[in-house]
Write a protein that holds these residues in place. Structure first.
Motif, PDB file in Angstrom:
ATOM      1  N   ASP A  77      53.936  -8.219 123.387  1.00 12.15           N
ATOM      2  CA  ASP A  77      53.168  -7.509 122.358  1.00 12.15           C
ATOM      3  C   ASP A  77      54.090  -6.904 121.305  1.00 12.15           C
ATOM      4  O   ASP A  77      55.255  -6.601 121.572  1.00 12.15           O
ATOM      5  N   ASN A  78      53.528  -6.738 120.108  1.00 11.56           N
ATOM      6  CA  ASN A  78      54.219  -6.027 119.037  1.00 11.56           C
ATOM      7  C   ASN A  78      53.842  -4.556 119.091  1.00 11.56           C
ATOM      8  O   ASN A  78      52.862  -4.169 119.731  1.00 11.56           O
ATOM      9  N   VAL A  79      54.602  -3.730 118.385  1.00 11.26           N
ATOM     10  CA  VAL A  79      54.326  -2.296 118.334  1.00 11.26           C
ATOM     11  C   VAL A  79      54.276  -1.867 116.877  1.00 11.26           C
ATOM     12  O   VAL A  79      55.127  -2.257 116.074  1.00 11.26           O
ATOM     13  N   ASN A  80      53.276  -1.086 116.544  1.00 11.82           N
ATOM     14  CA  ASN A  80      53.141  -0.565 115.190  1.00 11.82           C
ATOM     15  C   ASN A  80      53.604   0.882 115.167  1.00 11.82           C
ATOM     16  O   ASN A  80      52.954   1.759 115.721  1.00 11.82           O
ATOM     17  N   PHE A  81      54.748   1.115 114.532  1.00 10.98           N
ATOM     18  CA  PHE A  81      55.304   2.472 114.452  1.00 10.98           C
ATOM     19  C   PHE A  81      54.612   3.225 113.324  1.00 10.98           C
ATOM     20  O   PHE A  81      54.634   2.797 112.173  1.00 10.98           O
ATOM     21  N   ILE A  82      53.990   4.330 113.656  1.00  8.59           N
ATOM     22  CA  ILE A  82      53.335   5.178 112.664  1.00  8.59           C
ATOM     23  C   ILE A  82      53.920   6.575 112.790  1.00  8.59           C
ATOM     24  O   ILE A  82      53.800   7.218 113.833  1.00  8.59           O
ATOM     25  N   ARG A  83      54.556   7.034 111.714  1.00 10.95           N
ATOM     26  CA  ARG A  83      55.159   8.358 111.733  1.00 10.95           C
ATOM     27  C   ARG A  83      54.062   9.409 111.610  1.00 10.95           C
ATOM     28  O   ARG A  83      53.348   9.491 110.609  1.00 10.95           O
ATOM     29  N   LYS A  84      53.899  10.208 112.640  1.00  8.69           N
ATOM     30  CA  LYS A  84      52.831  11.199 112.669  1.00  8.69           C
ATOM     31  C   LYS A  84      53.152  12.415 111.804  1.00  8.69           C
ATOM     32  O   LYS A  84      52.279  13.021 111.215  1.00  8.69           O
ATOM     33  N   GLN A  85      54.443  12.789 111.740  1.00  7.20           N
ATOM     34  CA  GLN A  85      54.833  13.971 110.983  1.00  7.20           C
ATOM     35  C   GLN A  85      56.266  13.821 110.512  1.00  7.20           C
ATOM     36  O   GLN A  85      57.004  12.966 110.991  1.00  7.20           O
TER      37      GLN A  85
END
Length: 460
Positions: free
Chosen positions: A90-98
């Motif tokens: 699987d791929n991972v989607n990095f989302i910066r929360k803060q």
């Protein structure tokens, strides 16, 4: 700022862009056929254009995107196939929360450094238009995926006239984008790394605990680096500056030239098998130089604690080497006229300037640094003058107040300089005696006076 109108028309504008792109060649053929009056070609081209329009009709395309394309693609900023083309993890989607605090970690460049990282995708090539849809620019620094993740109401409403259906579209798009997985899947082609997590508390090897880390390829970051480097190297401004560098009458400007830049090719002749971003890059990933540092000798003056005479230290000889060599060249001139004497005085003054500059760096060190050094007392007073202000240094302060130490410094310099010249001129070593000794003392006294007139005390 995103307006309601831009959000509501995002889908329509994306689909129209797809229609224009797919039918561009056919539109040109149709225009020419109409000019030529070729009805057969007109009919054929129009039929193909209508077929493309039907393919990208809103309801039809959105149903296909949700029910088919979304199931055939894996989205993420970090992809599995970048590690190995046959990896099916699987791929991972990095989302910066803060925003991260300003720490040492933030001096390192990573995906967290990107304000709006590109979203990569791989899977069935026929489903890649969905990735293009998510990456479609709605406004400056705002993409369709941003509207989806932000639950933009105007965008959700624009997906369908049926509110329930529009909400379903949005929910499924968001699930795909977030890559939420209860049980992430890895693959035998993925690399694995065991990372110990209790090495500070474990008492024995058999008590160590590990987590299994599966590294993924940071394609969003590599894509951003690829774009930045290409912009620097191949921008119109840089190409113009390169062209003008050898033209005598052209305007010369700075240009970018990147040395030791390498590339690694992913995907071979079919980078689209790796991911969408890799396809845009043609599989090329830039590698910046990663070389061991070049060790250079420090120019900072470091005096050995065992040095008994400042002028005899090897470190001083290293730092005044160029100035001393110039003195030697001048002294070699056997002529005795005004120009030669002035030139010799200038050479010695230059060397003295360097020596006094080094002395000032030692005088600026914390008071009392000379306590553990083997220097003579007079040289300690010269190079560590503020030690006299410390408690328990009455004897040191008394010696400083007598000023006899200054004469000793002058004698030390003259004696050292005489000996150095004797070593350089073996055939004249018996000629360099008391007269020269007195002259060297006079030179350093003149230099001392020069500094005092400028308000810079050499002997503090």
């Amino acid at each position: 700022m995103i307006t309601n109108d831009l959000a509501q028309t995002a889908v329509s504008r994306f689909l129209q862009q797809q229609i224009d792109t797919k039918s561009e060649k056919l539109q040109k053929q149709l225009l020419k056929a109409r000019e030529d009056g070729n009805h057969a070609v007109i009919t054929a081209c129009q039929a193909e254009i209508d077929e493309i329009k039907q393919k990208f009709e809103r309801t039809h395309w959105l149903d296909l995107a949700v029910n088919s394309m979304a199931k055939q693609l894996k989205f993420g900023t970090h992809i599995s196939k970048g590690i190995h083309p046959d990896a099916k993890g699987d791929n991972v989607n990095f989302i910066r929360k803060q925003q991260r605090p300003n720490t040492l970690v933030d001096t390192l460049v990573g995906t967290h450094s990107l304000a709006n990282p590109a979203l990569d995708a791989n899977g069935n090539a026929a489903a890649l238009p969905l990735a293009s849809f998510f990456d479609f620019d709605v406004a400056e620094d705002v993409k369709v995926r941003d509207l989806i993740l932000a639950d933009n109401e105007q965008f959700i409403v624009s997906l369908s006239d049926d509110k329930e259906k529009a909400s379903d579209y949005h929910a499924r798009f968001k699930q795909v984008l977030q890559s939420t997985m209860e049980n992430p899947m890895t693959h035998e082609r993925n690399k694995q790394m065991l990372w110990v997590i209790n090495d500070n508390t474990a008492n024995h090897l058999d008590e160590l605990q590990y987590i299994n880390i599966i590294p993924l390829y940071p394609s969003a970051l590599s894509y951003e680096v690829y774009l930045k480097i290409n912009q620097l190297r191949y921008s119109d401004e840089n190409k113009k500056a390169l062209e003008n560098r050898f033209k005598p009458n052209a305007q010369h400007k700075q240009y970018v030239s990147m040395k030791d830049l390498a590339t690694v090719q992913l995907g071979g002749s079919k980078p689209q098998n790796i991911s969408q971003l890799m396809s845009r890059q043609g599989g090329r990933n830039y590698l910046l130089p990663s070389l061991p540092p070049k060790m250079a000798q420090s120019r900072e003056f470091a005096l050995s604690k065992f040095t008994e005479n400042f002028f005899h230290s090897k470190t001083l000889k290293y730092h005044i080497h160029d100035d001393f060599e110039y003195v030697i060249q001048v002294v070699k001139d056997a002529r005795n006229n005004v120009d030669v004497r002035d030139k010799r005085k200038d050479a010695i003054d230059r060397m003295l300037h360097t020596i006094f500059a080094i002395a000032h760096t030692l005088q600026d060190k914390p008071a009392g640094w000379s306590k553990d050094y083997a220097l003579s007392l007079s040289q300690k007073v010269w190079l560590d003058p503020y030690r006299a202000d410390l408690d328990g240094e009455e004897e040191f302060a008394q010696h400083k107040a007598q000023n006899e130490w200054q004469t000793e410094i002058l004698d030390d310099f003259a004696s050292w300089f005489n000996n150095e010249l004797r070593e350089q001129f073996q055939n004249l070593k018996y000629d360099i005696a008391d007269a020269e000794f007195i002259e060297w003392k006079r030179e350093i006294e003149d230099m001392q006076g020069h500094y005092q007139r400028m308000g810079k005390g050499v002997f503090l």
